[in-house]
Write an enzyme that holds these catalytic residues in place. Sequence first.
Site, PDB file in Angstrom:
ATOM      1  N   SER A 148      13.087   5.846   8.148  1.00 26.70           N
ATOM      2  CA  SER A 148      12.752   4.590   7.449  1.00 26.70           C
ATOM      3  C   SER A 148      14.006   3.774   7.259  1.00 26.70           C
ATOM      4  CB  SER A 148      12.248   4.948   6.024  1.00 26.70           C
ATOM      5  OG  SER A 148      12.500   3.865   5.095  1.00 26.70           O
ATOM      6  N   TYR A 187      14.540   9.601  -1.793  1.00 24.18           N
ATOM      7  CA  TYR A 187      13.695   9.345  -0.342  1.00 24.18           C
ATOM      8  C   TYR A 187      14.744   8.663   0.821  1.00 24.18           C
ATOM      9  CZ  TYR A 187      10.117   6.732   2.493  1.00 24.18           C
ATOM     10  OH  TYR A 187       9.450   6.328   3.593  1.00 24.18           O
TER      11      TYR A 187
HETATM   12  P1  NAP Z   1       0.877   7.467   3.416  1.00 22.50           P
HETATM   13  O1  NAP Z   1      -0.168   6.597   3.751  1.00 22.50           O
HETATM   14  O2  NAP Z   1       1.153   7.859   2.195  1.00 22.50           O
HETATM   15  O3  NAP Z   1       0.343   8.807   4.651  1.00 22.50           O
HETATM   16  C1  NAP Z   1       1.114  10.170   4.239  1.00 22.50           C
HETATM   17  C2  NAP Z   1       0.536  11.137   5.235  1.00 22.50           C
HETATM   18  O4  NAP Z   1       1.470  12.370   5.153  1.00 22.50           O
HETATM   19  C3  NAP Z   1      -0.695  11.694   4.820  1.00 22.50           C
HETATM   20  O5  NAP Z   1      -1.513  11.888   6.012  1.00 22.50           O
HETATM   21  C4  NAP Z   1      -0.683  12.970   4.028  1.00 22.50           C
HETATM   22  O6  NAP Z   1      -1.601  13.731   4.170  1.00 22.50           O
HETATM   23  C5  NAP Z   1       0.516  13.400   4.849  1.00 22.50           C
HETATM   24  N1  NAP Z   1       1.345  14.314   4.139  1.00 22.50           N
HETATM   25  C6  NAP Z   1       1.929  14.264   2.883  1.00 22.50           C
HETATM   26  N2  NAP Z   1       2.569  15.311   2.488  1.00 22.50           N
HETATM   27  C7  NAP Z   1       2.159  16.274   3.596  1.00 22.50           C
HETATM   28  C8  NAP Z   1       2.216  17.582   3.646  1.00 22.50           C
HETATM   29  N3  NAP Z   1       2.930  18.138   2.439  1.00 22.50           N
HETATM   30  N4  NAP Z   1       1.756  18.267   4.676  1.00 22.50           N
HETATM   31  C9  NAP Z   1       1.190  17.734   5.549  1.00 22.50           C
HETATM   32  N5  NAP Z   1       0.838  16.445   5.297  1.00 22.50           N
HETATM   33  C10 NAP Z   1       1.344  15.678   4.378  1.00 22.50           C
HETATM   34  O7  NAP Z   1       2.103   7.195   4.314  1.00 22.50           O
HETATM   35  P2  NAP Z   1       2.665   6.212   5.344  1.00 22.50           P
HETATM   36  O8  NAP Z   1       2.919   4.810   4.643  1.00 22.50           O
HETATM   37  O9  NAP Z   1       1.474   6.269   6.367  1.00 22.50           O
HETATM   38  O10 NAP Z   1       3.713   6.623   5.849  1.00 22.50           O
HETATM   39  C11 NAP Z   1       4.049   7.781   6.964  1.00 22.50           C
HETATM   40  C12 NAP Z   1       5.231   7.934   7.473  1.00 22.50           C
HETATM   41  O11 NAP Z   1       6.189   6.638   7.828  1.00 22.50           O
HETATM   42  C13 NAP Z   1       6.085   8.712   6.133  1.00 22.50           C
HETATM   43  O12 NAP Z   1       7.043   9.615   6.707  1.00 22.50           O
HETATM   44  C14 NAP Z   1       6.936   7.631   5.415  1.00 22.50           C
HETATM   45  O13 NAP Z   1       7.920   7.841   4.645  1.00 22.50           O
HETATM   46  C15 NAP Z   1       7.160   6.823   6.620  1.00 22.50           C
HETATM   47  N6  NAP Z   1       7.641   5.281   6.300  1.00 22.50           N
HETATM   48  C16 NAP Z   1       6.428   4.637   5.572  1.00 22.50           C
HETATM   49  C17 NAP Z   1       6.862   3.177   5.538  1.00 22.50           C
HETATM   50  C18 NAP Z   1       5.783   2.306   4.746  1.00 22.50           C
HETATM   51  O14 NAP Z   1       6.110   1.045   4.396  1.00 22.50           O
HETATM   52  N7  NAP Z   1       4.386   2.578   4.754  1.00 22.50           N
HETATM   53  C19 NAP Z   1       8.060   2.651   5.568  1.00 22.50           C
HETATM   54  C20 NAP Z   1       8.940   3.437   6.230  1.00 22.50           C
HETATM   55  C21 NAP Z   1       8.668   4.805   6.498  1.00 22.50           C
HETATM   56  P3  NAP Z   1      -2.663  13.903   3.019  1.00 22.50           P
HETATM   57  O15 NAP Z   1      -3.921  12.712   3.184  1.00 22.50           O
HETATM   58  O16 NAP Z   1      -3.289  15.573   2.918  1.00 22.50           O
HETATM   59  O17 NAP Z   1      -2.088  13.546   1.650  1.00 22.50           O
END
Ligand code: NAP
Length: 250
Positions: free
Chosen positions: A145, A158
């Site tokens: 991130s 985080y």
């Molecule tokens: P999200 O919409 O909250 O989705 C998170 C995903 O991770 C879901 O599929 C969830 O599965 C899965 N997950 C969470 N805990 C888990 C576990 N213990 N075991 C297996 N799967 C698990 O998040 P997102 O925004 O798409 O983010 C995806 C990645 O990008 C993350 O690593 C996040 O830190 C990174 N990121 C996001 C942003 C942003 O602005 N959105 C920015 C920078 C980095 P369930 O459906 O089962 O909960």
Amino acid sequence: MNFPDLNTKSILVTGASRGIGKTIALTLAAQKAHVVFNYRGDETKAQELAAEIEKAGGRATALKFDVTDVEAMTKALDAYFAAGNTLQGLVNNAGISKDQLMLRVKPQDIEDLFNVNLKGSMILTNYLSKHLMKAGGASIVNMSSIVGLMGNAAQTVYATTKAGMIGFTKAVAKELASRQVRANAVCPGFITTEMTDALPDKAKETYAANIPLGRFGETQDVANLVTFLLSDASKYITGEVIKIDGGLYI
Ligand code: NAP
């Protein structure tokens, strides 16, 4: 985008049930890849995602494990490889956030964030490294991130896990390069998903005002970059940390 080599590849994407991971899975499917994804409990949702992947042009395999459950992860992957499958790509995308001022962070929050965001990815990569080395030209993409590079108030834990992903990526890149396994980290800024939907409107407005391109990114923006990094089009890129943030951290 057209990366023809992806149609011969099997790629595991963690956290593909929604958000960035789901768009990565569907973008890989459009390149005719075999998309392997994990799910945590809901069989019906996993079947629906598999159907979506197949409709988009890919092949789908669903594996039931939580990235913090080493036993379930090992069991699911042992069965996957025992069935004669291979793996040429890994996207360590599953992640959680629990925004809180350092003053109010609970020790359990630190445990949870480290377990999912950092240890889950490390344990999975550790298990898969021998399979990826065998694959010839495999690619690992780690979801870091922008806050892992620049820090952010109320995201100390985080940001620490995401900074850890960068050190992890660079070490893995150095260690596995001789076996033609590449590892790169992607650093998204603010991308519209359920994770950022949870932010208060006021915070979203303030963040957007600081982004030179003037808006949050879309999951497709990140998926395009990840797909490139998984393909042979990026075969001389390893150990890189690539920002995708609309200029937030120039
Ligand atoms: P999200 O919409 O909250 O989705 C998170 C995903 O991770 C879901 O599929 C969830 O599965 C899965 N997950 C969470 N805990 C888990 C576990 N213990 N075991 C297996 N799967 C698990 O998040 P997102 O925004 O798409 O983010 C995806 C990645 O990008 C993350 O690593 C996040 O830190 C990174 N990121 C996001 C942003 C942003 O602005 N959105 C920015 C920078 C980095 P369930 O459906 O089962 O909960």
